[in-house]
Design an enzyme around this catalytic site. Structure first.
Site, short mmCIF file in Angstrom:
data_model
loop_
_atom_site.label_atom_id
_atom_site.label_comp_id
_atom_site.label_asym_id
_atom_site.label_seq_id
_atom_site.Cartn_x
_atom_site.Cartn_y
_atom_site.Cartn_z
N CYS A 60 -4.31 -2.14 -13.85
CA CYS A 60 -5.31 -1.25 -14.44
C CYS A 60 -6.27 -2.00 -15.35
CB CYS A 60 -4.59 -0.15 -15.24
SG CYS A 60 -5.72 1.06 -15.97
N CYS B 199 -5.21 0.52 -23.51
CA CYS B 199 -4.73 1.90 -23.42
C CYS B 199 -3.27 1.99 -23.83
CB CYS B 199 -4.90 2.41 -21.99
SG CYS B 199 -4.29 4.08 -21.73
N CYS C 166 0.38 2.61 -21.34
CA CYS C 166 1.28 1.61 -20.77
C CYS C 166 1.40 0.43 -21.74
CB CYS C 166 0.75 1.07 -19.43
SG CYS C 166 0.60 2.30 -18.12
N GLN D 293 10.42 17.45 -17.22
CA GLN D 293 10.64 16.03 -16.98
C GLN D 293 9.36 15.42 -16.41
OE1 GLN D 293 13.19 14.38 -18.04
NE2 GLN D 293 14.47 16.13 -18.60
N PHE E 135 20.61 22.79 -25.20
CA PHE E 135 19.21 22.36 -25.17
C PHE E 135 18.71 22.50 -23.72
CE2 PHE E 135 21.48 19.91 -28.40
CZ PHE E 135 20.75 20.19 -29.54
N GLU F 88 19.17 27.49 -25.82
CA GLU F 88 17.90 26.80 -26.06
C GLU F 88 17.22 27.43 -27.27
OE1 GLU F 88 14.57 24.86 -26.39
OE2 GLU F 88 16.07 24.17 -24.94
N ASP G 256 21.03 17.98 -23.45
CA ASP G 256 19.80 17.21 -23.29
C ASP G 256 18.92 17.44 -24.52
OD1 ASP G 256 17.57 15.83 -22.42
OD2 ASP G 256 16.98 17.32 -20.93
N CYS H 91 16.54 10.87 -24.30
CA CYS H 91 15.28 10.13 -24.20
C CYS H 91 15.15 9.13 -25.34
CB CYS H 91 14.09 11.10 -24.21
SG CYS H 91 13.99 12.15 -25.67
#
Length: 399
Positions: free
Chosen positions: A51, A57, A60, A234, A261, A279, A325, A351
């Protein structure tokens, strides 16, 4: 004077290459050679960034790595986080999402006309002329959205949430609420021309839908679930599939599962069991309830803040398995209750390797065995790492 070169041996958490003696070099890959004067000679794992916007940017950080090295980086992040807590286990080969697969993203726009991700370590907006991570359906809207927002003559910097739903792209624009007939017609014309699923604006008081010809859904498993504006999803279908497969393996055979969650039901709707789903986000749990009811799935839902009111050991002990999660902060309070429970099997999706390792340490100290970790790279060329894991009690069998 001769020049001494030192090999880059690994990639640090923020993406810098590191030598054996601790020197850091930006945008270096293992196998590169770093000279005393800072000159970098690319090695066999140094890829040509595809890119034009890299590295300015912020979307990434690792386009200079080949896939094998990016995968090694992900595994190393997980292993290092576990080691910091005195833990180790089988870490499987990472599941990497390919380019052009991101189905949700938050972009930014400013009245000067720039629209894109913010720069690396900056609030400046990189005006996207290309993107190798976004799904084509999302990137195709970048230039048209710039024209629309310019036509609306909005005066503030805006955040744009783009999500690929079943019916097309869902657009939520935060920071403004266009007024007047001309603006309304412009938005409607734009939505029709680009076959959008929905267009909504939020000036700070909640999303106001301006276009939604059909109820917007996202299919989880095989169940269409109502999709609230900017709801968590996701990042890629490939990443979702890897995490779902890991949780199905982790709790296989369990007739009753608590999904904590639960969000929109990514796992609750794909597990062959009776599921209790909790949740804290009201819109998400109502969507899950509606989707499960329509599909006649055995899912019992509860709107519950698991930080303020985690499930107790008495409640947890009713289930043959638990899936959780949590957000990036992890689930300290819930993990402590799990550590004191008798639940035979726990599937954990995270995550954040650091908060996961902290919670894993509590579970292991409570008598659980961390059997394996499945790393997942959903955010292509990013330092962001996700994972799924399985914990079991050695003296327990699924009920």
């Amino acid at each position: 004077m001769s020049v001494t070169e030192t090999e880059i041996i690994r990639v640090a958490a923020r993406g810098d290459g590191v030598t054996a003696d601790g020197r850091h070099a930006p945008f270096a890959a293992p196998g590169d050679m770093l000279a005393d004067d800072g000159t970098l000679t690319p090695g066999p794992h140094h890829a040509t960034p595809p890119c034009r916007h890299f590295p300015a940017c912020g979307g990434c950080q690792l386009q200079h790595l080949d896939d094998a090295t990016w995968g090694d980086f992900i595994v190393d992040r997980v292993a290092s986080a576990l080691a910091a807590q005195g833990l180790e286990t089988e870490i499987r080969a990472p599941a990497l999402s390919p380019p052009h697969t991101r189905r949700r993203a938050t972009l930014h726009w400013e009245p000067a006309g720039r629209l894109g991700f913010t720069g690396e370590k900056s609030h400046a907006i990189v005006d996207l002329a290309e993107c190798h991570v976004l799904a084509p359906e999302l990137f195709a809207l970048v230039a048209p959205l710039k024209r629309l927002l310019g036509r609306l003559r909005l005066k503030r910097r805006l955040d744009l949430h783009l999500t690929l739903a079943d019916q097309g792209v869902d657009v939520l624009i935060i920071g403004a609420l266009p007024e007047g007939l001309e603006a309304a017609e412009a938005v409607t014309d734009f939505a029709q021309r680009h076959a959008l699923a929905r267009v909504a604006f939020d000036e700070g008081y909640g999303a106001e839908v301006r276009w939604e010809p059909d109820a917007v859904t996202v299919t989880l498993g095989d169940v269409p679930v109502p999709l609230p504006p900017a709801a968590f999803l996701q990042a890629t279908r490939e990443g979702e599939a890897a995490l779902v497969a890991a949780m199905q393996e982790a709790v296989a055979g369990a007739p009753t599962v608590a999904d904590l969650f639960a969000g929109l039901g990514t796992f609750a709707l794909t597990l062959p069991a009776k599921v209790y789903a909790a949740e804290g986000a009201r819109d998400a749990i109502l969507s899950l309830k509606a989707g499960a009811a329509r599909a006649q799935r055995p899912v019992f839902t509860e709107h519950r803040d698991l930080y303020r009111r985690p499930l107790t050991t008495t409640e947890l002990d009713r289930f043959a398995a638990v899936v959780l999660d949590p957000p990036r902060a992890g689930a300290r309070e819930q993990a402590q209750a799990l550590a004191e429970s008798k639940v035979p099997v726990i599937g954990y999706v995270s995550c954040n390797p650091s908060s996961f390792a902290r919670d894993a340490k509590m579970l292991v100290d409570g008598g659980y065995v961390l059997e394996w970790v499945q790393p997942v790279g959903q955010f292509r060329w990013s330092t962001h790492v996700e994972l799924a894991a399985r914990f079991t009690r050695a003296d327990s069998q699924p009920r």
